[in-house]
Structures are given as C-alpha cells and as structure tokens.
Write a protein that holds these residues in place. Structure first.
Motif, mmCIF file in Angstrom:
data_model
loop_
_atom_site.group_PDB
_atom_site.id
_atom_site.type_symbol
_atom_site.label_atom_id
_atom_site.label_comp_id
_atom_site.label_asym_id
_atom_site.label_seq_id
_atom_site.Cartn_x
_atom_site.Cartn_y
_atom_site.Cartn_z
ATOM 1 N N UNK A 231 -11.701 16.723 13.595
ATOM 2 C CA UNK A 231 -12.859 15.961 13.095
ATOM 3 C C UNK A 231 -12.482 15.224 11.815
ATOM 4 N N UNK A 232 -11.842 15.936 10.888
ATOM 5 C CA UNK A 232 -11.474 15.295 9.618
ATOM 6 C C UNK A 232 -10.452 14.181 9.858
ATOM 7 N N UNK A 233 -9.462 14.442 10.726
ATOM 8 C CA UNK A 233 -8.442 13.415 11.010
ATOM 9 C C UNK A 233 -9.100 12.179 11.632
ATOM 10 N N UNK A 234 -9.994 12.421 12.589
ATOM 11 C CA UNK A 234 -10.664 11.290 13.261
ATOM 12 C C UNK A 234 -11.529 10.508 12.271
ATOM 13 N N UNK A 235 -12.251 11.225 11.444
ATOM 14 C CA UNK A 235 -13.120 10.560 10.464
ATOM 15 C C UNK A 235 -12.290 9.742 9.471
ATOM 16 N N UNK A 236 -11.175 10.309 9.037
ATOM 17 C CA UNK A 236 -10.314 9.582 8.084
ATOM 18 C C UNK A 236 -9.768 8.301 8.716
ATOM 19 N N UNK A 237 -9.300 8.419 9.956
ATOM 20 C CA UNK A 237 -8.706 7.248 10.608
ATOM 21 C C UNK A 237 -9.768 6.186 10.911
ATOM 22 N N UNK A 238 -10.961 6.638 11.268
ATOM 23 C CA UNK A 238 -12.058 5.705 11.533
ATOM 24 C C UNK A 238 -12.420 4.933 10.267
ATOM 25 N N UNK A 239 -12.537 5.674 9.171
ATOM 26 C CA UNK A 239 -12.854 5.029 7.888
ATOM 27 C C UNK A 239 -11.749 4.072 7.464
ATOM 28 N N UNK A 240 -10.504 4.536 7.614
ATOM 29 C CA UNK A 240 -9.360 3.674 7.256
ATOM 30 C C UNK A 240 -9.413 2.365 8.049
ATOM 31 N N UNK A 241 -9.652 2.491 9.367
ATOM 32 C CA UNK A 241 -9.690 1.308 10.238
ATOM 33 C C UNK A 241 -10.812 0.369 9.858
ATOM 34 N N UNK A 242 -12.000 0.943 9.636
ATOM 35 C CA UNK A 242 -13.155 0.114 9.276
ATOM 36 C C UNK A 242 -12.937 -0.616 7.957
ATOM 37 N N UNK A 243 -12.463 0.139 6.967
ATOM 38 C CA UNK A 243 -12.257 -0.462 5.641
ATOM 39 C C UNK A 243 -11.171 -1.532 5.687
ATOM 40 N N UNK A 244 -10.148 -1.300 6.517
ATOM 41 C CA UNK A 244 -9.071 -2.286 6.648
ATOM 42 C C UNK A 244 -9.611 -3.558 7.292
ATOM 43 N N UNK A 245 -10.378 -3.381 8.369
ATOM 44 C CA UNK A 245 -10.885 -4.536 9.108
ATOM 45 C C UNK A 245 -11.910 -5.324 8.286
ATOM 46 N N UNK A 246 -12.875 -4.575 7.732
ATOM 47 C CA UNK A 246 -13.983 -5.230 7.041
ATOM 48 C C UNK A 246 -13.606 -5.636 5.612
ATOM 49 N N UNK B 283 -2.685 -6.212 1.659
ATOM 50 C CA UNK B 283 -1.981 -4.918 1.672
ATOM 51 C C UNK B 283 -2.418 -4.052 0.486
ATOM 52 N N UNK B 284 -2.564 -4.666 -0.670
ATOM 53 C CA UNK B 284 -2.991 -3.919 -1.863
ATOM 54 C C UNK B 284 -4.386 -3.331 -1.639
ATOM 55 N N UNK B 285 -5.271 -4.148 -1.034
ATOM 56 C CA UNK B 285 -6.623 -3.645 -0.761
ATOM 57 C C UNK B 285 -6.599 -2.509 0.247
ATOM 58 N N UNK B 286 -5.719 -2.656 1.252
ATOM 59 C CA UNK B 286 -5.588 -1.594 2.256
ATOM 60 C C UNK B 286 -5.227 -0.265 1.578
ATOM 61 N N UNK B 287 -4.259 -0.314 0.686
ATOM 62 C CA UNK B 287 -3.858 0.928 0.002
ATOM 63 C C UNK B 287 -4.973 1.444 -0.916
ATOM 64 N N UNK B 288 -5.715 0.524 -1.484
ATOM 65 C CA UNK B 288 -6.841 0.933 -2.330
ATOM 66 C C UNK B 288 -7.857 1.732 -1.505
ATOM 67 N N UNK B 289 -8.178 1.201 -0.321
ATOM 68 C CA UNK B 289 -9.185 1.873 0.504
ATOM 69 C C UNK B 289 -8.685 3.222 1.016
ATOM 70 N N UNK B 290 -7.448 3.249 1.537
ATOM 71 C CA UNK B 290 -7.019 4.531 2.127
ATOM 72 C C UNK B 290 -6.743 5.572 1.038
ATOM 73 N N UNK B 291 -6.551 5.139 -0.205
ATOM 74 C CA UNK B 291 -6.382 6.143 -1.269
ATOM 75 C C UNK B 291 -7.689 6.935 -1.440
ATOM 76 N N UNK B 292 -8.820 6.231 -1.342
ATOM 77 C CA UNK B 292 -10.112 6.914 -1.454
ATOM 78 C C UNK B 292 -10.351 7.855 -0.292
ATOM 79 N N UNK B 293 -10.047 7.371 0.925
ATOM 80 C CA UNK B 293 -10.239 8.209 2.122
ATOM 81 C C UNK B 293 -9.324 9.439 2.051
ATOM 82 N N UNK B 294 -8.107 9.250 1.583
ATOM 83 C CA UNK B 294 -7.160 10.375 1.477
ATOM 84 C C UNK B 294 -7.687 11.429 0.507
#
Lengths: 240, 347
Positions: free
Chosen positions: A23-38, A51-62
């Motif tokens: 559940x946590x892995x799926x939620x993290x990947x879903x959030x990462x994907x959404x934040x990357x796309x949007x 790319x910088x924004x991508x790392x910014x978003x996934x740092x929060x999800x991580x």
C-alpha cells in the motif's frame, strides 16, 4: 553484521507479505507519478528545471513514506510482543537498529528506483545530463536515510506506533522548518539554524545536479546521530 | 546454574521485585509461584536479559547478566507469557530465523529445526502461516523457538496460560520431556499447574520469596497444623468431647455428615500441629468407629493463597521501600530456605 542482515531480511519479507508494504509503495509511486505529470511536466520549461522539480516532489513523498513505515519498526514489535525475541537473543542493540534501518532503507531505495522511468521520459522532448539525474537521486537516497533514522529513533522511543508517527513527524517537521527560523534570526544563529535544516538549501544543490561534499556529510551525520540515539534508547529501555 | 543475590528491580519509584535471592541447580525444574503482579514476569525477564536489574547480582552459569549479557543470552531460551511470533511467517521459517538469530549456522539450524518440530509435535503445521495457528500450537511454537538453540536454561512464563485441559496435559508432558536437556524455571499463578511439573516451588509475593521447597516439603511444613475432616460412627457428643481433649486441637465443629447412615457424624478439626495419629488413638480408645480421616482437599491451595496474597489487598505486589515483606496468617511457619539451602527469602 550477520545478525543485522538476518533482521533486515525478515523485516523486508514482512513488507512483501503484509498489505502495508504494498500500500505504501503504491501510494508513493502514485503520488510521484501525479506530481511529475502535473507539477514538473506542466507548461513550457527547461529540461533541467523539470528534473529539479521532479526531485523536489519525490523528496517530499520519500519523507512521508519513510515516516509512515518507520513508525512500526520497533514500536509495532513492542506492541505485538515480538521485540522480546531479538531482545533475548545474543544480538547487540546496535545490530537490531541497523538491521531495521537497512530493511526500510532498502525498501525506499527500491521504490525510488522504480521512479527512474520518469526522468527518462524527459529525454523524449528534452535533454538532461545523466550526472544531474544521479546526483538528484543521491540526494533523495540520503534524505531517505536521514528520515528513516529519525523515524526509527521515534519508534524506539515511543510505546506505540501512533506516538512514534507523531514524534517522528514532529522531529522531521522541526528540521524541515529550521530555515524559516533562520530567516527571522540574526547572525550567527541564522547560519547555524540554516546549516541544520534538512531540506531547504541541502536538497536544492542535489536537485540542480550540484554535488557538494558538505551536504553528503550532513545527511550521513544526521543518519548516524539518530541511529545512535535509537541504539541508546533501546539500551536505556532495559534499565527502565 | 542460576545464582540470584539481593536482586531488586524498580519501575520508576515502584518496586517490582526484591530483595530476591535464590539459586537453582543444574537439571532442576523449578516453579515460580505467585499471584498476578507478584514479580514473576519481571524476575524472568531479568533472567532472560530482556530487562536489567536495578541492583543485586544475577548469574547464569557463573556469568553476570549485566557484564556478560551476550553469553548469558546464548545460554537461555525464553518463552514470555505471549509467545513472540511473527504472524506472517510460516512455522519453519520462524524457527529457522530464531535458530540463526541465536548463532546457529544455516546447516545446523535446518537440522535443529527438524528436531524441535518433532520434539514439540508441530511437524503437522510446519508450513502453516503462524497467524492461522490455534492457541495450543502457538504455545508449542513458542516453546520450540525457546529450545531450538539447545539452551542450558529454559525460562517459561506461564506456558499453560489459556490452554484447554487436553492441551494442558500435553504441555506438561512436553515440559517434563525437556528436563533431561535443560534446567527449567516455570512461572504460574496456579499451584496445581506447576506442582505436577516442578521439582521445587518458590512462592513469590511482593517481589520476595516467601516460601520454597518441594511440593512434599511445602505440604509437610505448611500443613504442620491445618484442618482435618473426621467421619465417625457413634455418639456425636462423646466424640466431640474426645476430639476437643486431644492436645493441639484448637477447635472442633460438627459438620454435614460425609456419608449416610445411623449414628454417622462428621467433624471439622482445626489444629495447630499434625494431630492425625492422636485423633485416631483417642477415638479408638473411646470406642468410636472411624469411617474416615482426611486433610482438607484444598488446604495447600488455601495456604498458598494466604502466603501469596498481599497484606493490603488494595496494593497488590507493592511494598514501601525498605519494608520487609512478611507472609500473613500461618506464614511464620513457612520455610524461607529449603534443607539444601537453595533458596532463602529476601534479606
């Protein structure tokens, strides 16, 4: 090391066999994907900025994922009564803590690796350097290690998972917001507070592909400090 | 095998155990008997190195639990009151993990797991996920993890708790079967549970040992006086006078006859020593027919309760710092150290 690997192996298998890991892995990947796309891919922007924004978003999800999973590392075992198995085995408290850390850290690294298709998508319409990607991911991995160690300390300290989650989130929140305290402080206090902030300036250099040794050392030091605090907390609990 | 000297354990300001001193010889099965909150679990957790003592010395095989914690832990198998089981693992995986965690090589662990699966009769659930096991099987898996590394000392905290009568009998058999390979200490709050399994019983109250000995020693010494039930055929009034005249008899009471028949009467006798022989002699000389003479069935249990119950019912297991716990009622007659000097009360 053998004992730590044994504990880490059991912990990792428990993520795979219980819903919480998936559940946590799926939620993290879903959030990462959404934040990357949007967020990152929205509008006309430079590839390096995407790319910088991508790392910014996934740092929060991580960070959120690390706190969510680390709360159960020790507190859950204490609640279930299984901690006594490792406590009464000839295993050092340091090996218990390191094993737990290693398991969750490995899990986070694996989930983070799955996101690697997202930076690869940038190459479809743009161009970024591989070095930028590697440095960005190094920053995410180091931030993840630090967050896991903070959560692990909270889990060793607290009696229940809920208290561990609250304590871990509070500690992380304070370390995140130190840069704001720095803004309203005078020198040299502001510089000191800024140097302790876990995300603001530290992650910015990783996100932009700039590798600074001092930032690497900072994350390693935070990780070591909280792991040591977790070991001491576990030791102290035997005296209580 | 185990030497405990003046052990105390405080949780904050609250004293949980001590001062506690006793020793256990190699190969013994010793029962630690006490009511809930008496300090049994804390004592066993200290023995297992799960907790550290506030003061005093605890040595296992000559090794101190504080200074040589790793070596002591390698020698101990511990089953807490709730078996420490990982629900998502299969029984085989779990036992293999427990064995390797205790330092066995993979090959040795695999072989040893097969042995304990047989010894604890859980081979039929070898590949079952632990979450699906019944309470009885969970207890067995708990014992299996405690013995998988061939520990010299086995510490079992209420291993019979929550089991049904059939499982209790099976568990007793299992514990008895382990006596050849392990020194064992078992805790319980029910006398009958451990009196049938243990060589020696230590009664703990308020964190201190208030009586110790084999079941026979406890019976002899604790039941030095006690209550007798006598059933006779004859003149009830004359019989009561004769019984009251026996030296040591404190009180004679006519009770419901234990069996039907003409001129049959039963008496409850309270005495300050064992007066059975004198009672028989007196009644025979008085030409009274004796149909039955017995000790009260639950006498040992009731004396255990008198020993184990705290003086202040509102504060179970608690005593002010520095105070010396004394058993109530007949406790003055209770032994505080058996003939072998194995145990003595808090000093």
């Amino acid at each position: 090391m053998r004992n730590a690997l044994l504990i880490a192996g059991r912990e990792l298998r428990s993520y795979a066999r219980s819903p919480i890991g998936w559940v946590v892995a799926a939620a993290m990947l879903l959030l990462d994907g959404l934040l990357f796309q949007v967020g990152a891919m929205g509008g006309q922007r430079l590839s390096a900025q995407v790319l910088a924004d991508f790392f910014y978003y996934i740092s929060g999800v991580t960070m959120i994922g690390a706190i969510a999973l680390s709360m159960r590392l020790v507190a859950h075992e204490r609640e279930k009564g299984t901690l006594v198995l490792v406590n009464t085995a000839p295993v050092r408290d340091g090996q218990i803590i390191f094993g737990k850390f290693l398991a969750l850290f490995t899990f986070l690294v694996l989930v983070t690796l799955v996101t690697s298709y997202m930076p690869a998508l940038i190459f479809v319409n743009g161009r970024v350097s591989v070095g930028h990607i590697l440095v960005g991911y190094l920053g995410i991995v180091l931030l993840g290690a630090s967050t896991v160690s903070i959560g692990l300390f909270a889990s060793a300290f607290a009696r229940t998972q809920v208290i561990a989650a609250v304590l871990g989130a509070a500690l992380l929140g304070v370390m995140l917001l130190l840069w704001m305290a720095a803004k309203v402080s005078d020198p040299p206090v502001n510089n000191f507070l800024l140097s302790l902030a876990i995300h603001h300036e530290r992650q910015k250099s990783f996100m932009t592909g700039v590798l600074k040794l001092e930032n690497v050392v900072y994350y390693l030091a935070v990780t070591y400090f909280f792991l040591l605090a977790a070991v001491r907390t576990l030791e102290a609990r035997r005296w209580r | 095998m185990i030497e405990i000297q003046a052990l105390t354990k405080y949780y904050g300001d609250k004293k949980a155990v001590g001062p506690l001193s006793f020793s256990i010889a190699k190969g013994e099965i010793v029962g630690l008997l006490g009511l809930n909150g008496a300090g049994k679990t804390t004592t066993l957790r200290i023995l297992s190195c799960d907790l550290l003592p506030s003061s005093g010395s605890v040595r296992v095989d000559g090794l101190d639990v504080v200074d040589n914690s790793d070596e002591v832990r390698a020698r101990i198998g511990y089953l807490p009151d709730h078996p420490p089981l990982y629900d998502e693992m299969t029984v085989h995986e779990y036992l293999l993990f427990a064995a390797r965690l205790r330092g066995l090589s993979t090959e040795d662990a695999l072989a040893r797991v097969e042995e304990v699966l047989g010894a604890t009769q859980i081979r039929s659930v070898r590949d079952d996920v632990i979450a699906t096991l019944s309470h009885g099987f969970r207890q067995r898996v708990g014992i299996a993890q405690a013995i998988v590394h061939r520990p010299r000392l086995l510490v079992l905290d209420e291993p019979i708790g929550g089991l049904d009568p059939v499982q209790i009998v099976e568990m007793r058999e299992l514990v008895r079967s382990l006596r050849h390979d392990h020194t064992t200490i078992i805790s319980s709050h029910i006398l009958s549970e451990i009196s049938e399994t243990c060589d020696r019983i230590l009664v703990i109250r308020g964190g201190e040992i208030v009586a110790s000995g084999t079941e026979a020693e406890l019976s002899t010494q604790l039941l030095e006086g006690g209550r007798l039930a006598v059933t006779i055929r004859g003149d009830a009034g004359q019989c009561k006078r004769l019984l009251a005249s026996v030296k040591g008899v404190k009180n004679v009471e006519l009770i419901e006859p234990a069996e039907p028949g003409d001129h049959v009467a039963s008496f409850a006798i309270e005495a300050e020593r064992d007066v059975r022989e004198d009672v028989c002699r007196t009644l025979v000389l008085g030409n009274i027919g004796i149909l039955g003479l017995s000790r009260s069935e639950h006498e040992l249990e009731s004396i255990f309760l008198r020993l184990a119950k705290p003086d202040d019912p509102g504060a179970p297991g608690e005593h002010p710092k520095g105070s010396k716990s004394r058993p109530s009622g007949r406790s003055e007659a209770a032994p505080v150290g058996d003939s072998n000097g194995h145990a003595k009360g808090g000093s």
